[in-house]
Design an enzyme around this catalytic site. Structure first.
Site, PDB file in Angstrom:
ATOM      1  N   ASP A  13     -10.974  -1.691  -2.275  1.00  0.00           N
ATOM      2  CA  ASP A  13     -12.149  -1.835  -3.150  1.00  0.00           C
ATOM      3  C   ASP A  13     -12.940  -0.538  -3.265  1.00  0.00           C
ATOM      4  O   ASP A  13     -14.146  -0.522  -3.087  1.00  0.00           O
ATOM      5  CB  ASP A  13     -13.062  -2.949  -2.612  1.00  0.00           C
ATOM      6  N   GLU A 167     -13.428 -10.251 -11.282  1.00  0.00           N
ATOM      7  CA  GLU A 167     -14.263  -9.614 -10.259  1.00  0.00           C
ATOM      8  C   GLU A 167     -14.249  -8.101 -10.393  1.00  0.00           C
ATOM      9  O   GLU A 167     -13.674  -7.590 -11.354  1.00  0.00           O
ATOM     10  CB  GLU A 167     -13.755 -10.030  -8.876  1.00  0.00           C
TER      11      GLU A 167
HETATM   12  C1  6LW Z   1     -13.401  -8.024  -3.082  1.00  0.00           C
HETATM   13  C2  6LW Z   1     -12.955  -8.653  -4.338  1.00  0.00           C
HETATM   14  C3  6LW Z   1     -11.673  -9.169  -3.920  1.00  0.00           C
HETATM   15  O1  6LW Z   1     -14.746  -7.993  -2.913  1.00  0.00           O
HETATM   16  O2  6LW Z   1     -11.609  -9.415  -2.628  1.00  0.00           O
HETATM   17  O3  6LW Z   1      -9.715 -10.150  -4.216  1.00  0.00           O
HETATM   18  C4  6LW Z   1     -12.781  -8.941  -2.067  1.00  0.00           C
HETATM   19  N1  6LW Z   1     -10.712  -9.420  -4.628  1.00  0.00           N
HETATM   20  O4  6LW Z   1     -12.904  -7.829  -5.412  1.00  0.00           O
HETATM   21  C5  6LW Z   1     -12.446  -8.294  -0.805  1.00  0.00           C
HETATM   22  O5  6LW Z   1     -11.557  -7.260  -1.016  1.00  0.00           O
END
Ligand code: 6LW
Length: 503
Positions: A13, A167
Protein backbone atom coordinates in the site's frame (compact mmCIF):
# COMPACT_ATOMS: atom_id res chain seq x y z
CA UNK A 1 17.55 0.59 -15.82
CA UNK A 2 16.07 -0.12 -12.40
CA UNK A 3 14.74 -3.32 -10.86
CA UNK A 4 11.33 -3.87 -9.36
CA UNK A 5 10.38 -4.01 -6.56
CA UNK A 6 12.08 -0.75 -5.57
CA UNK A 7 11.23 -1.49 -1.91
CA UNK A 8 11.27 -5.30 -1.53
CA UNK A 9 9.74 -7.34 1.22
CA UNK A 10 6.41 -6.65 2.85
CA UNK A 11 6.01 -2.96 2.07
CA UNK A 12 2.44 -2.82 0.83
CA UNK A 13 0.00 0.00 0.00
CA UNK A 14 2.73 2.50 -0.92
CA UNK A 15 2.03 6.25 -0.98
CA UNK A 16 4.48 8.85 -2.23
CA UNK A 17 4.90 12.62 -2.28
CA UNK A 18 7.55 15.06 -3.54
CA UNK A 19 8.99 18.07 -1.70
CA UNK A 20 11.37 19.86 -4.02
CA UNK A 21 13.85 17.24 -5.28
CA UNK A 22 13.11 14.85 -2.44
CA UNK A 23 10.62 12.00 -2.46
CA UNK A 24 9.06 10.38 0.59
CA UNK A 25 7.22 7.06 0.64
CA UNK A 26 5.19 5.31 3.34
CA UNK A 27 3.63 1.83 3.61
CA UNK A 28 1.08 0.06 5.78
CA UNK A 29 2.42 -1.96 8.72
CA UNK A 30 -0.52 -3.79 10.34
CA UNK A 31 0.21 -5.35 13.73
CA UNK A 32 3.87 -4.31 13.78
CA UNK A 33 5.50 -1.70 16.01
CA UNK A 34 6.88 0.78 15.14
CA UNK A 35 4.41 1.48 12.35
CA UNK A 36 4.25 3.15 8.91
CA UNK A 37 7.85 2.93 7.72
CA UNK A 38 8.95 6.10 5.87
CA UNK A 39 11.55 6.15 3.11
CA UNK A 40 13.50 8.94 1.36
CA UNK A 41 14.74 9.04 -2.25
CA UNK A 42 16.10 11.55 -4.74
CA UNK A 43 15.19 9.50 -7.83
CA UNK A 44 12.15 7.29 -6.95
CA UNK A 45 14.37 4.20 -7.41
CA UNK A 46 16.84 4.18 -4.52
CA UNK A 47 15.02 4.36 -1.17
CA UNK A 48 16.45 4.54 2.35
CA UNK A 49 14.27 4.06 5.44
CA UNK A 50 14.63 7.23 7.52
CA UNK A 51 12.27 6.26 10.33
CA UNK A 52 8.75 5.20 11.23
CA UNK A 53 5.86 7.65 11.33
CA UNK A 54 4.25 5.90 14.33
CA UNK A 55 7.00 5.12 16.84
CA UNK A 56 5.38 5.58 20.25
CA UNK A 57 2.36 4.04 21.99
CA UNK A 58 0.51 7.39 22.02
CA UNK A 59 0.39 7.14 18.23
CA UNK A 60 0.05 3.39 17.82
CA UNK A 61 -2.17 1.44 20.18
CA UNK A 62 -2.04 -2.25 19.24
CA UNK A 63 -3.43 -4.22 22.20
CA UNK A 64 -2.77 -7.97 22.50
CA UNK A 65 -6.20 -8.51 20.97
CA UNK A 66 -5.19 -6.75 17.77
CA UNK A 67 -5.21 -9.56 15.24
CA UNK A 68 -2.40 -10.41 12.90
CA UNK A 69 -2.92 -8.26 9.77
CA UNK A 70 -5.05 -5.92 11.86
CA UNK A 71 -3.71 -2.57 13.05
CA UNK A 72 -2.45 -0.06 10.51
CA UNK A 73 -3.89 -0.24 7.00
CA UNK A 74 -2.97 1.85 3.97
CA UNK A 75 -1.53 5.35 4.63
CA UNK A 76 -1.34 8.42 2.36
CA UNK A 77 1.53 10.93 2.62
CA UNK A 78 1.25 14.46 1.28
CA UNK A 79 3.32 17.67 1.54
CA UNK A 80 1.30 20.88 1.91
CA UNK A 81 2.31 24.39 2.97
CA UNK A 82 5.72 23.19 4.21
CA UNK A 83 4.23 20.43 6.37
CA UNK A 84 4.04 16.69 5.87
CA UNK A 85 0.72 14.95 6.45
CA UNK A 86 0.12 11.21 6.86
CA UNK A 87 -3.45 9.91 7.12
CA UNK A 88 -4.16 6.24 7.82
CA UNK A 89 -6.47 3.81 9.65
CA UNK A 90 -5.97 1.77 12.82
CA UNK A 91 -8.55 -0.96 12.22
CA UNK A 92 -7.78 -2.37 15.68
CA UNK A 93 -8.25 1.04 17.26
CA UNK A 94 -10.20 4.26 16.67
CA UNK A 95 -10.14 4.22 12.87
CA UNK A 96 -8.92 7.10 10.72
CA UNK A 97 -6.38 9.64 11.95
CA UNK A 98 -3.88 12.24 10.75
CA UNK A 99 -0.36 12.91 11.98
CA UNK A 100 1.91 15.69 10.76
CA UNK A 101 5.58 16.66 10.86
CA UNK A 102 7.93 19.38 9.69
CA UNK A 103 10.70 16.88 9.03
CA UNK A 104 9.73 13.49 7.45
CA UNK A 105 12.24 11.65 9.67
CA UNK A 106 10.12 12.87 12.54
CA UNK A 107 9.05 13.39 15.19
CA UNK A 108 5.47 13.08 13.97
CA UNK A 109 2.59 14.52 15.95
CA UNK A 110 0.12 12.66 18.10
CA UNK A 111 -2.96 11.50 16.16
CA UNK A 112 -5.78 13.84 15.18
CA UNK A 113 -8.71 11.45 14.92
CA UNK A 114 -11.22 12.06 12.16
CA UNK A 115 -14.70 10.59 12.31
CA UNK A 116 -14.94 9.12 8.82
CA UNK A 117 -15.88 5.49 8.03
CA UNK A 118 -13.86 3.39 5.61
CA UNK A 119 -10.20 2.72 5.06
CA UNK A 120 -7.46 3.97 2.73
CA UNK A 121 -8.00 7.69 3.44
CA UNK A 122 -6.35 10.29 1.17
CA UNK A 123 -5.84 14.08 1.49
CA UNK A 124 -5.78 16.70 -1.31
CA UNK A 125 -5.94 20.50 -1.19
CA UNK A 126 -7.63 22.78 -3.72
CA UNK A 127 -6.45 26.21 -4.84
CA UNK A 128 -8.46 27.84 -2.06
CA UNK A 129 -6.74 25.78 0.62
CA UNK A 130 -9.73 23.52 1.20
CA UNK A 131 -8.71 20.01 2.21
CA UNK A 132 -10.57 17.10 0.62
CA UNK A 133 -10.48 13.56 2.01
CA UNK A 134 -11.55 10.51 0.01
CA UNK A 135 -11.91 7.08 1.61
CA UNK A 136 -12.61 3.57 0.32
CA UNK A 137 -15.99 2.93 -1.17
CA UNK A 138 -15.51 5.77 -2.46
CA UNK A 139 -16.64 8.79 -0.42
CA UNK A 140 -15.32 12.39 -0.54
CA UNK A 141 -15.49 14.89 2.34
CA UNK A 142 -14.19 18.41 2.94
CA UNK A 143 -12.25 18.29 6.20
CA UNK A 144 -10.18 20.37 8.62
CA UNK A 145 -7.09 18.16 8.91
CA UNK A 146 -5.70 20.08 11.88
CA UNK A 147 -8.84 19.65 14.01
CA UNK A 148 -10.03 16.37 12.49
CA UNK A 149 -13.38 17.93 11.64
CA UNK A 150 -15.59 16.84 8.73
CA UNK A 151 -16.86 20.12 7.27
CA UNK A 152 -18.83 18.72 4.31
CA UNK A 153 -19.91 15.29 3.06
CA UNK A 154 -19.13 12.44 2.86
CA UNK A 155 -20.40 12.32 -0.71
CA UNK A 156 -20.51 8.96 -2.45
CA UNK A 157 -18.52 9.20 -5.69
CA UNK A 158 -17.45 6.86 -8.50
CA UNK A 159 -16.56 3.40 -7.15
CA UNK A 160 -14.94 1.77 -10.12
CA UNK A 161 -16.00 -0.61 -12.84
CA UNK A 162 -17.73 -3.10 -10.57
CA UNK A 163 -14.73 -5.01 -9.23
CA UNK A 164 -14.89 -6.13 -5.56
CA UNK A 165 -13.44 -3.93 -2.85
CA UNK A 166 -13.31 -0.44 -4.41
CA UNK A 167 -10.44 1.01 -2.35
CA UNK A 168 -7.12 2.85 -2.28
CA UNK A 169 -8.65 6.05 -3.70
CA UNK A 170 -6.41 9.05 -4.38
CA UNK A 171 -7.49 12.48 -5.70
CA UNK A 172 -5.14 14.54 -7.90
CA UNK A 173 -5.61 18.10 -9.13
CA UNK A 174 -4.18 18.19 -12.69
CA UNK A 175 -4.82 20.77 -15.44
CA UNK A 176 -8.16 21.90 -13.96
CA UNK A 177 -9.42 18.38 -13.48
CA UNK A 178 -9.90 16.27 -10.36
CA UNK A 179 -8.63 12.76 -11.13
CA UNK A 180 -9.78 9.88 -8.93
CA UNK A 181 -7.39 6.91 -9.05
CA UNK A 182 -8.52 3.77 -7.21
CA UNK A 183 -8.09 0.01 -6.93
CA UNK A 184 -10.62 -2.75 -7.30
CA UNK A 185 -10.70 -6.51 -7.55
CA UNK A 186 -9.09 -7.14 -4.17
CA UNK A 187 -5.41 -7.13 -3.24
CA UNK A 188 -4.70 -10.60 -4.63
CA UNK A 189 -4.31 -11.83 -8.21
CA UNK A 190 -7.43 -9.93 -9.39
CA UNK A 191 -6.04 -6.53 -8.38
CA UNK A 192 -6.49 -3.61 -10.78
CA UNK A 193 -6.15 0.20 -10.97
CA UNK A 194 -8.92 2.37 -12.46
CA UNK A 195 -9.35 6.07 -13.15
CA UNK A 196 -12.10 8.70 -13.43
CA UNK A 197 -12.17 12.50 -13.42
CA UNK A 198 -14.44 15.46 -12.62
CA UNK A 199 -14.37 19.24 -12.57
CA UNK A 200 -15.24 19.11 -8.86
CA UNK A 201 -14.03 17.00 -5.92
CA UNK A 202 -17.71 16.41 -5.12
CA UNK A 203 -18.11 14.77 -8.54
CA UNK A 204 -19.79 13.52 -10.59
CA UNK A 205 -16.77 11.58 -11.85
CA UNK A 206 -16.62 10.20 -15.38
CA UNK A 207 -14.65 7.01 -15.88
CA UNK A 208 -11.64 7.06 -18.18
CA UNK A 209 -11.86 5.73 -21.73
CA UNK A 210 -10.03 2.53 -20.73
CA UNK A 211 -10.41 0.86 -17.34
CA UNK A 212 -8.68 -0.68 -15.61
CA UNK A 213 -5.58 1.28 -16.64
CA UNK A 214 -3.38 -1.37 -15.02
CA UNK A 215 -3.81 -5.01 -14.07
CA UNK A 216 -1.77 -8.20 -14.39
CA UNK A 217 -4.68 -10.50 -13.66
CA UNK A 218 -4.75 -13.63 -15.72
CA UNK A 219 -1.24 -13.02 -17.06
CA UNK A 220 1.79 -15.25 -16.63
CA UNK A 221 3.91 -12.29 -15.59
CA UNK A 222 6.42 -12.83 -12.75
CA UNK A 223 4.97 -9.73 -11.06
CA UNK A 224 1.37 -10.18 -9.92
CA UNK A 225 -1.43 -8.58 -7.88
CA UNK A 226 -0.53 -5.11 -9.20
CA UNK A 227 -2.69 -2.45 -7.63
CA UNK A 228 -3.08 0.03 -4.75
CA UNK A 229 -1.27 2.75 -6.62
CA UNK A 230 -0.28 6.38 -6.02
CA UNK A 231 0.91 8.92 -8.62
CA UNK A 232 3.72 11.48 -8.35
CA UNK A 233 5.04 14.08 -10.79
CA UNK A 234 8.82 14.06 -10.66
CA UNK A 235 10.89 17.23 -10.43
CA UNK A 236 11.56 16.97 -14.18
CA UNK A 237 7.82 16.89 -14.96
CA UNK A 238 7.60 13.20 -15.77
CA UNK A 239 4.92 11.13 -14.06
CA UNK A 240 5.40 7.90 -12.10
CA UNK A 241 3.27 5.40 -10.22
CA UNK A 242 4.19 3.48 -7.08
CA UNK A 243 2.05 0.44 -6.40
CA UNK A 244 1.99 -2.87 -4.61
CA UNK A 245 2.71 -6.16 -6.30
CA UNK A 246 3.78 -9.70 -5.46
CA UNK A 247 6.34 -12.18 -6.82
CA UNK A 248 4.72 -15.59 -6.21
CA UNK A 249 6.83 -18.73 -6.55
CA UNK A 250 6.44 -22.46 -6.64
CA UNK A 251 4.14 -24.86 -8.41
CA UNK A 252 0.42 -24.12 -8.83
CA UNK A 253 -1.02 -22.45 -6.77
CA UNK A 254 2.05 -20.26 -6.44
CA UNK A 255 2.92 -18.91 -3.02
CA UNK A 256 4.00 -15.44 -2.04
CA UNK A 257 6.28 -15.37 0.97
CA UNK A 258 7.69 -11.83 0.82
CA UNK A 259 4.26 -10.23 1.02
CA UNK A 260 3.15 -7.31 -1.12
CA UNK A 261 6.12 -5.21 -2.19
CA UNK A 262 6.51 -1.67 -3.54
CA UNK A 263 7.07 -1.29 -7.29
CA UNK A 264 7.56 1.72 -9.57
CA UNK A 265 6.28 2.12 -13.14
CA UNK A 266 6.32 5.07 -15.56
CA UNK A 267 3.09 6.90 -16.40
CA UNK A 268 2.29 8.61 -19.70
CA UNK A 269 -0.66 10.87 -20.43
CA UNK A 270 -2.85 10.19 -23.47
CA UNK A 271 -5.70 12.60 -24.32
CA UNK A 272 -5.75 13.88 -20.75
CA UNK A 273 -5.73 10.45 -19.10
CA UNK A 274 -2.89 8.67 -17.27
CA UNK A 275 -1.81 5.33 -18.73
CA UNK A 276 0.55 2.88 -17.03
CA UNK A 277 1.94 -0.63 -17.12
CA UNK A 278 2.69 -3.39 -17.55
CA UNK A 279 4.96 -3.44 -14.51
CA UNK A 280 8.21 -5.07 -15.58
CA UNK A 281 10.99 -6.53 -13.47
CA UNK A 282 13.29 -4.00 -15.17
CA UNK A 283 12.42 -0.53 -16.47
CA UNK A 284 14.34 2.37 -18.01
CA UNK A 285 15.21 4.65 -15.10
CA UNK A 286 14.00 8.18 -14.38
CA UNK A 287 16.39 10.95 -15.54
CA UNK A 288 17.54 11.60 -11.97
CA UNK A 289 19.84 8.86 -10.65
CA UNK A 290 21.01 8.98 -7.03
CA UNK A 291 22.22 5.54 -5.90
CA UNK A 292 22.51 4.97 -2.14
CA UNK A 293 25.06 2.88 -0.24
CA UNK A 294 23.63 -0.60 0.43
CA UNK A 295 22.33 -1.40 3.91
CA UNK A 296 25.07 -3.20 5.90
CA UNK A 297 24.33 -6.94 6.12
CA UNK A 298 25.36 -7.08 9.76
CA UNK A 299 23.99 -5.14 12.70
CA UNK A 300 26.50 -5.30 15.55
CA UNK A 301 24.19 -3.41 17.87
CA UNK A 302 26.93 -0.87 18.50
CA UNK A 303 24.59 2.04 17.72
CA UNK A 304 22.80 4.00 20.45
CA UNK A 305 19.39 3.20 18.96
CA UNK A 306 17.83 0.35 17.02
CA UNK A 307 17.72 0.87 13.25
CA UNK A 308 14.21 1.86 11.99
CA UNK A 309 13.85 -1.41 10.08
CA UNK A 310 13.59 -3.45 13.30
CA UNK A 311 9.96 -4.29 14.08
CA UNK A 312 8.04 -6.22 16.76
CA UNK A 313 4.48 -7.62 16.88
CA UNK A 314 2.19 -4.98 18.48
CA UNK A 315 4.65 -3.41 20.95
CA UNK A 316 8.17 -3.32 22.24
CA UNK A 317 7.80 -2.55 25.91
CA UNK A 318 10.59 -0.67 27.63
CA UNK A 319 12.48 -3.17 29.71
CA UNK A 320 12.06 -5.94 27.14
CA UNK A 321 15.19 -4.92 25.23
CA UNK A 322 18.40 -3.02 25.85
CA UNK A 323 21.44 -1.83 23.92
CA UNK A 324 23.17 -0.57 27.06
CA UNK A 325 22.94 -3.45 29.55
CA UNK A 326 25.74 -5.16 27.63
CA UNK A 327 27.20 -2.52 25.30
CA UNK A 328 27.68 -3.79 21.75
CA UNK A 329 24.93 -6.35 22.22
CA UNK A 330 21.15 -6.48 22.03
CA UNK A 331 19.85 -7.92 25.27
CA UNK A 332 16.30 -9.27 25.24
CA UNK A 333 14.13 -10.09 28.26
CA UNK A 334 11.17 -12.45 28.00
CA UNK A 335 7.73 -10.81 28.30
CA UNK A 336 5.75 -13.94 27.37
CA UNK A 337 6.35 -17.72 27.42
CA UNK A 338 5.57 -18.49 23.78
CA UNK A 339 5.62 -17.09 20.24
CA UNK A 340 2.27 -18.80 19.69
CA UNK A 341 0.34 -16.03 21.42
CA UNK A 342 0.61 -12.21 21.43
CA UNK A 343 2.76 -10.39 24.01
CA UNK A 344 6.18 -11.89 23.60
CA UNK A 345 9.65 -10.50 23.01
CA UNK A 346 10.58 -10.61 19.31
CA UNK A 347 12.60 -8.09 17.33
CA UNK A 348 12.89 -8.77 13.63
CA UNK A 349 13.16 -7.43 10.12
CA UNK A 350 11.29 -8.15 6.88
CA UNK A 351 12.61 -10.89 4.59
CA UNK A 352 13.32 -8.95 1.39
CA UNK A 353 14.91 -11.55 -0.92
CA UNK A 354 13.80 -14.99 -2.07
CA UNK A 355 17.28 -16.36 -1.42
CA UNK A 356 18.96 -15.15 1.73
CA UNK A 357 20.80 -16.18 4.88
CA UNK A 358 19.71 -14.92 8.28
CA UNK A 359 22.07 -15.58 11.16
CA UNK A 360 22.83 -14.40 14.67
CA UNK A 361 25.24 -15.07 17.49
CA UNK A 362 23.91 -15.17 21.02
CA UNK A 363 24.76 -16.14 24.51
CA UNK A 364 21.64 -17.98 25.70
CA UNK A 365 22.73 -18.43 29.32
CA UNK A 366 19.77 -20.12 31.06
CA UNK A 367 17.29 -18.57 28.66
CA UNK A 368 15.10 -20.07 25.98
CA UNK A 369 15.85 -17.92 22.94
CA UNK A 370 16.57 -18.07 19.26
CA UNK A 371 15.83 -17.06 15.70
CA UNK A 372 12.32 -17.26 14.24
CA UNK A 373 10.88 -16.84 10.75
CA UNK A 374 7.26 -15.78 11.13
CA UNK A 375 4.09 -14.91 9.29
CA UNK A 376 2.09 -14.64 12.52
CA UNK A 377 1.58 -16.40 15.88
CA UNK A 378 0.14 -19.47 14.18
CA UNK A 379 2.71 -19.75 11.38
CA UNK A 380 6.38 -19.66 12.30
CA UNK A 381 9.52 -21.79 12.19
CA UNK A 382 11.85 -21.39 15.17
CA UNK A 383 15.51 -22.28 15.66
CA UNK A 384 15.63 -22.30 19.44
CA UNK A 385 18.29 -22.89 22.09
CA UNK A 386 17.65 -23.72 25.72
CA UNK A 387 18.49 -26.35 28.36
CA UNK A 388 21.70 -27.29 26.51
CA UNK A 389 19.94 -28.12 23.26
CA UNK A 390 19.20 -26.51 19.92
CA UNK A 391 15.89 -27.46 18.32
CA UNK A 392 13.84 -26.70 15.25
CA UNK A 393 10.17 -26.08 15.96
CA UNK A 394 7.48 -25.78 13.29
CA UNK A 395 4.18 -24.09 14.13
CA UNK A 396 1.69 -24.41 11.31
CA UNK A 397 -1.87 -23.54 12.23
CA UNK A 398 -3.08 -26.07 14.82
CA UNK A 399 0.13 -28.12 14.54
CA UNK A 400 3.25 -27.57 16.60
CA UNK A 401 6.17 -29.97 16.17
CA UNK A 402 9.69 -30.32 17.43
CA UNK A 403 11.32 -31.31 14.16
CA UNK A 404 14.92 -31.81 15.26
CA UNK A 405 17.05 -31.51 18.39
CA UNK A 406 20.78 -31.32 18.94
CA UNK A 407 22.86 -31.10 22.12
CA UNK A 408 25.00 -27.93 22.22
CA UNK A 409 27.88 -26.95 24.52
CA UNK A 410 27.36 -24.03 26.94
CA UNK A 411 28.43 -20.56 25.79
CA UNK A 412 28.10 -18.60 22.58
CA UNK A 413 26.07 -20.20 19.78
CA UNK A 414 25.60 -19.19 16.16
CA UNK A 415 22.19 -19.84 14.58
CA UNK A 416 21.49 -19.63 10.84
CA UNK A 417 18.41 -19.87 8.61
CA UNK A 418 19.19 -20.34 4.93
CA UNK A 419 16.33 -19.78 2.48
CA UNK A 420 16.80 -21.04 -1.06
CA UNK A 421 14.66 -21.24 -4.17
CA UNK A 422 16.83 -23.77 -5.97
CA UNK A 423 17.22 -27.45 -5.02
CA UNK A 424 13.80 -27.17 -3.41
CA UNK A 425 12.95 -30.29 -1.44
CA UNK A 426 9.66 -31.94 -2.33
CA UNK A 427 7.53 -31.89 0.82
CA UNK A 428 7.85 -35.62 1.46
CA UNK A 429 11.56 -35.27 2.20
CA UNK A 430 11.49 -32.09 4.22
CA UNK A 431 12.26 -32.61 7.91
CA UNK A 432 15.03 -33.42 10.37
CA UNK A 433 18.52 -34.15 9.09
CA UNK A 434 19.80 -36.29 11.92
CA UNK A 435 16.78 -38.36 12.81
CA UNK A 436 13.54 -37.32 14.39
CA UNK A 437 12.94 -36.86 18.13
CA UNK A 438 9.21 -37.33 17.74
CA UNK A 439 8.45 -38.50 14.24
CA UNK A 440 9.31 -36.78 10.99
CA UNK A 441 7.05 -34.13 9.48
CA UNK A 442 6.06 -35.62 6.15
CA UNK A 443 3.36 -35.15 3.57
CA UNK A 444 1.37 -38.01 1.98
CA UNK A 445 3.59 -39.84 -0.52
CA UNK A 446 3.40 -38.67 -4.10
CA UNK A 447 2.74 -35.03 -3.47
CA UNK A 448 5.70 -33.80 -5.45
CA UNK A 449 4.38 -30.32 -6.03
CA UNK A 450 7.07 -27.84 -5.03
CA UNK A 451 6.62 -25.02 -2.61
CA UNK A 452 8.15 -21.56 -3.08
CA UNK A 453 11.40 -22.37 -1.27
CA UNK A 454 13.23 -24.52 1.27
CA UNK A 455 14.15 -23.21 4.70
CA UNK A 456 17.26 -24.77 6.26
CA UNK A 457 18.25 -24.48 9.93
CA UNK A 458 21.78 -24.87 11.29
CA UNK A 459 23.54 -24.36 14.61
CA UNK A 460 27.26 -23.67 14.83
CA UNK A 461 27.44 -24.78 11.19
CA UNK A 462 25.63 -28.09 11.72
CA UNK A 463 22.49 -28.56 9.59
CA UNK A 464 19.56 -29.67 11.76
CA UNK A 465 16.56 -29.63 9.43
CA UNK A 466 15.12 -28.38 6.16
CA UNK A 467 11.45 -27.42 5.89
CA UNK A 468 9.06 -26.58 3.08
CA UNK A 469 8.55 -22.81 2.91
CA UNK A 470 4.97 -22.91 1.63
CA UNK A 471 3.60 -23.01 5.16
CA UNK A 472 5.08 -19.56 5.79
CA UNK A 473 3.27 -17.92 2.89
CA UNK A 474 0.26 -15.64 2.52
CA UNK A 475 -1.64 -18.40 0.76
CA UNK A 476 -1.37 -20.58 3.90
CA UNK A 477 -1.24 -18.05 6.74
CA UNK A 478 -3.59 -15.56 4.98
CA UNK A 479 -3.42 -11.85 5.77
CA UNK A 480 -1.69 -8.74 4.54
CA UNK A 481 1.87 -9.16 5.75
CA UNK A 482 4.95 -11.14 4.69
CA UNK A 483 7.75 -13.03 6.39
CA UNK A 484 9.65 -11.38 9.21
CA UNK A 485 12.84 -12.93 10.61
CA UNK A 486 14.01 -12.09 14.08
CA UNK A 487 15.50 -12.74 17.48
CA UNK A 488 13.32 -13.76 20.40
CA UNK A 489 13.39 -14.89 24.01
CA UNK A 490 10.56 -16.75 25.76
CA UNK A 491 12.26 -17.49 29.06
CA UNK A 492 14.85 -15.44 30.95
CA UNK A 493 17.21 -13.08 29.12
CA UNK A 494 19.64 -13.51 26.26
CA UNK A 495 22.11 -11.18 24.59
CA UNK A 496 22.69 -11.12 20.87
CA UNK A 497 26.13 -10.06 19.68
CA UNK A 498 25.13 -9.51 16.06
CA UNK A 499 22.41 -10.17 13.49
CA UNK A 500 23.25 -10.75 9.84
CA UNK A 501 20.98 -10.63 6.80
CA UNK A 502 22.81 -11.55 3.61
CA UNK A 503 21.28 -11.94 0.14
C1 6LW B 1 -5.54 -1.85 2.40
C2 6LW B 1 -6.55 -1.98 1.33
C3 6LW B 1 -6.47 -3.40 1.09
O1 6LW B 1 -5.77 -0.83 3.27
O2 6LW B 1 -6.06 -4.08 2.14
O3 6LW B 1 -6.95 -5.28 0.04
C4 6LW B 1 -5.69 -3.16 3.10
N1 6LW B 1 -6.77 -3.99 0.07
O4 6LW B 1 -6.33 -1.21 0.24
C5 6LW B 1 -4.47 -3.65 3.74
O5 6LW B 1 -3.47 -3.80 2.81
Amino acid sequence: MYDNPVVPGFHPDPSVCRAGDDYYLVCSSFEYFPGVPIFHSRDLVHWRQIGNVLDRPAQLDLPPGATASGGIYAPTIRHHDGRFYVITTNVSGRGNFIVTAERPAGPWSDPVWIDLPGIDPDLTWDEDGNCWCVVSGNHVSRVDPDKGKVLEGPYPVWSGTGGKYPEAPHLYRVDGWWYLLMSEGGTERGHAVSIARSRSPRGPFDPGPVNPILTHRGTGRPIQSTGHADLVQAADGTWWMVLLATRPRGYTPEFQVLGRETCLTPVRWEDGWPVAGPVEERHPAPAAWHPLPGEPARDDFDAAALAPSWISPRDRPDGSWSLTERPGRLTLHATGPTLDRPSHTFIGRRQQHHDCRISTCLEPGNATAGLSLRMDEAHHYDLEVGDGHARVIARIGPLRQNVAEHRIPPGTVTLAIDIRTDRILPPSTAGPISGPISGPISEPAGVGARGPDTVAFSVNGTLLAELDGRYLSTEVATGFTGRVAGMYVTRGSASFDWFDYSA
